[in-house]
Design a protein around this motif. Structure first.
Motif, PDB file in Angstrom:
ATOM      1  N   TYR A  43      -7.572   6.248   3.270  1.00  0.00           N
ATOM      2  CA  TYR A  43      -7.977   5.675   1.975  1.00  0.00           C
ATOM      3  C   TYR A  43      -6.930   4.724   1.391  1.00  0.00           C
ATOM      4  CZ  TYR A  43     -11.695   9.048   2.902  1.00  0.00           C
ATOM      5  OH  TYR A  43     -12.615   9.599   3.435  1.00  0.00           O
ATOM      6  N   ASN A  44      -5.639   4.831   2.106  1.00  0.00           N
ATOM      7  CA  ASN A  44      -4.436   4.108   1.568  1.00  0.00           C
ATOM      8  C   ASN A  44      -4.537   2.563   1.802  1.00  0.00           C
ATOM      9  OD1 ASN A  44      -4.125   5.240   4.177  1.00  0.00           O
ATOM     10  ND2 ASN A  44      -1.705   4.683   4.006  1.00  0.00           N
ATOM     11  N   ARG A  45      -5.253   2.150   2.825  1.00  0.00           N
ATOM     12  CA  ARG A  45      -5.238   0.831   3.449  1.00  0.00           C
ATOM     13  C   ARG A  45      -6.434   0.052   2.782  1.00  0.00           C
ATOM     14  NH1 ARG A  45      -0.144   0.751   4.869  1.00  0.00           N
ATOM     15  NH2 ARG A  45       0.441   2.380   6.455  1.00  0.00           N
ATOM     16  N   TYR A  46      -5.862  -1.174   2.707  1.00  0.00           N
ATOM     17  CA  TYR A  46      -6.992  -2.096   2.151  1.00  0.00           C
ATOM     18  C   TYR A  46      -8.089  -2.447   3.261  1.00  0.00           C
ATOM     19  CZ  TYR A  46      -4.572  -3.615  -1.812  1.00  0.00           C
ATOM     20  OH  TYR A  46      -3.852  -3.523  -3.164  1.00  0.00           O
ATOM     21  N   PRO A  47      -9.106  -2.556   2.848  1.00  0.00           N
ATOM     22  CA  PRO A  47     -10.329  -2.779   4.247  1.00  0.00           C
ATOM     23  C   PRO A  47     -10.172  -4.083   4.694  1.00  0.00           C
ATOM     24  CG  PRO A  47     -11.423  -2.880   2.023  1.00  0.00           C
ATOM     25  CD  PRO A  47      -9.967  -2.385   1.850  1.00  0.00           C
TER      26      PRO A  47
ATOM     27  N   GLU B  48       0.742  -1.299  -0.117  1.00  0.00           N
ATOM     28  CA  GLU B  48      -0.063  -0.012  -0.203  1.00  0.00           C
ATOM     29  C   GLU B  48       0.892   1.283  -0.043  1.00  0.00           C
ATOM     30  OE1 GLU B  48      -3.226  -1.804   3.186  1.00  0.00           O
ATOM     31  OE2 GLU B  48      -1.089  -1.451   3.556  1.00  0.00           O
ATOM     32  N   SER B  49       0.329   2.375  -0.369  1.00  0.00           N
ATOM     33  CA  SER B  49       0.858   3.615  -0.387  1.00  0.00           C
ATOM     34  C   SER B  49       1.135   4.010   1.211  1.00  0.00           C
ATOM     35  CB  SER B  49       0.410   4.729  -1.094  1.00  0.00           C
ATOM     36  OG  SER B  49       0.884   6.013  -0.917  1.00  0.00           O
ATOM     37  N   PRO B  50       1.911   4.677   1.751  1.00  0.00           N
ATOM     38  CA  PRO B  50       2.036   5.113   3.206  1.00  0.00           C
ATOM     39  C   PRO B  50       1.217   6.473   3.252  1.00  0.00           C
ATOM     40  CG  PRO B  50       4.126   5.596   2.122  1.00  0.00           C
ATOM     41  CD  PRO B  50       3.538   4.743   1.093  1.00  0.00           C
ATOM     42  N   PHE B  51       0.834   6.938   2.058  1.00  0.00           N
ATOM     43  CA  PHE B  51       0.194   8.521   2.243  1.00  0.00           C
ATOM     44  C   PHE B  51      -1.402   8.336   1.995  1.00  0.00           C
ATOM     45  CE2 PHE B  51       4.394   8.654  -0.017  1.00  0.00           C
ATOM     46  CZ  PHE B  51       5.186   9.357   0.924  1.00  0.00           C
ATOM     47  N   ASN B  52      -1.974   9.368   2.474  1.00  0.00           N
ATOM     48  CA  ASN B  52      -3.524   9.691   1.900  1.00  0.00           C
ATOM     49  C   ASN B  52      -4.459   8.696   2.797  1.00  0.00           C
ATOM     50  OD1 ASN B  52      -5.788  10.868   0.613  1.00  0.00           O
ATOM     51  ND2 ASN B  52      -5.898   9.045  -0.628  1.00  0.00           N
ATOM     52  N   GLU B  53      -3.809   8.649   4.195  1.00  0.00           N
ATOM     53  CA  GLU B  53      -5.066   8.110   5.266  1.00  0.00           C
ATOM     54  C   GLU B  53      -6.259   8.565   5.220  1.00  0.00           C
ATOM     55  OE1 GLU B  53      -2.709   7.961   8.856  1.00  0.00           O
ATOM     56  OE2 GLU B  53      -1.218   6.540   8.071  1.00  0.00           O
TER      57      GLU B  53
ATOM     58  N   VAL C 161     -15.562 -17.548  -2.560  1.00  0.00           N
ATOM     59  CA  VAL C 161     -15.555 -17.222  -3.990  1.00  0.00           C
ATOM     60  C   VAL C 161     -15.749 -15.625  -4.274  1.00  0.00           C
ATOM     61  CG1 VAL C 161     -17.739 -17.318  -5.861  1.00  0.00           C
ATOM     62  CG2 VAL C 161     -17.307 -19.258  -4.332  1.00  0.00           C
ATOM     63  N   LYS C 162     -16.089 -15.017  -3.085  1.00  0.00           N
ATOM     64  CA  LYS C 162     -16.223 -13.620  -3.180  1.00  0.00           C
ATOM     65  C   LYS C 162     -14.894 -13.034  -3.809  1.00  0.00           C
ATOM     66  CE  LYS C 162     -15.180 -11.692   1.136  1.00  0.00           C
ATOM     67  NZ  LYS C 162     -14.300 -10.797   0.700  1.00  0.00           N
ATOM     68  N   TYR C 163     -14.972 -11.720  -4.417  1.00  0.00           N
ATOM     69  CA  TYR C 163     -13.462 -11.188  -4.489  1.00  0.00           C
ATOM     70  C   TYR C 163     -12.979 -10.493  -3.188  1.00  0.00           C
ATOM     71  CZ  TYR C 163     -14.728 -10.954  -9.402  1.00  0.00           C
ATOM     72  OH  TYR C 163     -14.874 -11.225 -10.822  1.00  0.00           O
ATOM     73  N   PRO C 164     -11.755 -10.437  -2.980  1.00  0.00           N
ATOM     74  CA  PRO C 164     -11.036 -10.315  -1.732  1.00  0.00           C
ATOM     75  C   PRO C 164     -11.671  -9.161  -1.040  1.00  0.00           C
ATOM     76  CG  PRO C 164      -9.363 -10.801  -3.599  1.00  0.00           C
ATOM     77  CD  PRO C 164     -10.834 -10.722  -4.288  1.00  0.00           C
ATOM     78  N   TYR C 165     -11.791  -8.051  -1.496  1.00  0.00           N
ATOM     79  CA  TYR C 165     -11.979  -6.678  -0.950  1.00  0.00           C
ATOM     80  C   TYR C 165     -13.356  -6.139  -1.364  1.00  0.00           C
ATOM     81  CZ  TYR C 165      -7.210  -6.800   0.868  1.00  0.00           C
ATOM     82  OH  TYR C 165      -5.895  -7.434   1.279  1.00  0.00           O
ATOM     83  N   ASN C 166     -14.356  -6.847  -1.298  1.00  0.00           N
ATOM     84  CA  ASN C 166     -15.557  -6.571  -2.048  1.00  0.00           C
ATOM     85  C   ASN C 166     -16.430  -5.343  -1.422  1.00  0.00           C
ATOM     86  OD1 ASN C 166     -16.484  -8.559   0.018  1.00  0.00           O
ATOM     87  ND2 ASN C 166     -18.224  -8.781  -0.718  1.00  0.00           N
ATOM     88  N   ILE C 167     -16.259  -5.113   0.016  1.00  0.00           N
ATOM     89  CA  ILE C 167     -16.936  -4.045   0.591  1.00  0.00           C
ATOM     90  C   ILE C 167     -15.648  -3.087   0.955  1.00  0.00           C
ATOM     91  CG2 ILE C 167     -18.341  -3.280   2.496  1.00  0.00           C
ATOM     92  CD1 ILE C 167     -19.645  -5.155   0.576  1.00  0.00           C
ATOM     93  N   SER C 168     -15.822  -1.626   0.228  1.00  0.00           N
ATOM     94  CA  SER C 168     -14.660  -0.753   0.764  1.00  0.00           C
ATOM     95  C   SER C 168     -14.750  -0.463   2.260  1.00  0.00           C
ATOM     96  CB  SER C 168     -14.847   0.360  -0.252  1.00  0.00           C
ATOM     97  OG  SER C 168     -15.769   1.115   0.342  1.00  0.00           O
ATOM     98  N   GLY C 169     -13.513   0.277   2.537  1.00  0.00           N
ATOM     99  CA  GLY C 169     -13.314   0.792   3.921  1.00  0.00           C
ATOM    100  C   GLY C 169     -14.385   1.591   4.205  1.00  0.00           C
ATOM    101  N   PRO C 170     -14.603   2.895   3.438  1.00  0.00           N
ATOM    102  CA  PRO C 170     -15.727   3.836   3.677  1.00  0.00           C
ATOM    103  C   PRO C 170     -17.136   3.393   3.848  1.00  0.00           C
ATOM    104  CG  PRO C 170     -14.055   4.693   1.836  1.00  0.00           C
ATOM    105  CD  PRO C 170     -13.724   3.306   2.129  1.00  0.00           C
TER     106      PRO C 170
END
Length: 352
Positions: free
Chosen positions: A47-51, A40-45, A233-242
């Motif tokens: 939103y930079n982190r995977y949920p 991940e990018s260390p910038f733009n917290e 079966v689902k995609y890994p990060y199907n529900i976003s952090g926000p």
């Protein structure tokens, strides 16, 4: 009663064998101060982190509210993701089939067509009651899914518990009860009986009573075994952090949501009472949802006139059993007053 072993046998062999993708966040749980595992990018917290790929904070909150266990919950991009994944888990293209009554929610058929699965429809009875025997008759050894929308869209009615229980017991496959409108209904949710039926999947959504259609967050409740296949079966990060953060905030506002529901039900009663006085209305069907199905004289002409004055309802005239029917969502009081005034003007013009 269905067994866990039967459920396993209904799953597509390739899905049973599937080794799911393992993300960086799947392989670590706990607290850390430095995150260098996911590129991940260390910038733009923040939103930079995977949920969280399994949305545990939301599931734990939901579990307390709905009276289930966290491992009985799947969260998807609307209920549509939960529907589509059921086809992927249980239905082999060109071989399996799914069953539903008509008219009902259109995505059951669309997902069947996308996945190359035969879709068998049985008409509701003339009074919109559930054709239990007919649904069971069209099932065969390759029938994997049975969809029951209750309260149903577009008819607005909910189905008797005894009829649904018969289908859960006698259908040799997964029975999906879509409760998108359950918050507006006088009927109890099937969540209370989830543990009785290993072949039961209950769908709910944040889109209706919870006022969050734009967020696209749906729920499937089922046995831990079945939810485990959803997670494979689902995609890994199907529900976003926000979206996860939004859901946690909204779940804290449950009392406010209850007030929205009460206001909607009161407005529904007021609107239905008004409609009974309008000569162009032939029938208002009983509703357990946040809409009413109304049979009128020449629904297409009325629909087009309403569009001209800036009011959009849904013309369901082309749908089975819904000739000359409009489906009208219950809005706020001022919106319903605007619709009522427009209907009165149309009626006056029609009588001249």
């Amino acid at each position: 009663m269905k067994t866990q072993e039967q459920i396993e046998q209904w799953v597509r062999p390739n899905i049973r064998r599937l080794k799911p993708y393992s993300s960086a966040r799947n392989e670590f749980s706990g607290e850390a101060s430095v995150w260098l595992d996911a590129n991940e990018s260390p910038f733009n917290e923040p939103y930079n982190r995977y949920p969280d790929p399994l949305q545990w904070a939301v599931k734990h909150r939901l579990a307390k509210q709905r009276g289930v266990c966290p491992d009985q919950i799947f969260l998807g991009v609307g209920s549509d993701e939960a529907i589509d994944l059921l086809y992927r888990i249980f239905c082999e293209p060109g071989k399996s089939n799914a069953i539903a009554f008509t008219p009902t929610y259109g995505m059951y058929r669309v997902c069947a067509d996308i996945n190359g699965v035969e879709y068998r429809e049985v008409p509701l009875q003339a009074d919109f009651s559930l054709p239990v025997e007919a649904l069971l008759r069209v099932a065969d050894r390759e029938s994997r899914l049975l969809f029951l929308c209750s309260p149903n869209n577009p008819t607005g009615n909910a189905f008797p518990e005894a009829d649904i229980e018969r289908l859960l017991t006698d259908f040799d496959g997964i029975v999906v009860i879509d409760e998108a409108y359950i918050d507006f209904s006088s009927h109890p949710s099937w969540l209370a009986r989830l543990n009785e039926f290993p072949n039961l999947v209950v769908l709910q959504t944040f889109s209706k009573a919870w006022g969050s259609a734009g967020v696209r967050l749906g729920m499937a409740f089922a046995s831990p075994l079945l939810i485990g296949y959803y997670n494979k079966v689902k995609y890994p990060y199907n529900i976003s952090g926000p979206v996860q953060r939004y859901a946690l905030d909204l779940l804290d506002r449950a009392d406010e949501v209850c007030r929205w529901v009460e206001e909607t039900l009161a407005e529904r009663s007021r609107f239905v009472e008004r409609l009974s006085t309008l000569p162009l209305v032939r029938r208002v069907y009983p509703s357990e949802a946040n809409f009413v199905l109304v049979r009128v004289e020449d629904a297409t002409a009325l629909y087009n006139w309403l569009v001209e004055v800036g009011i959009v309802v849904r013309n369901r005239s082309s749908v089975t059993l819904c000739d000359d029917c409009l489906r009208i969502t219950i809005g706020k009081a001022d919106e319903m007053d605007s619709l009522w005034e427009a209907l009165c003007r149309y009626n006056q013009n029609r009588e001249k």
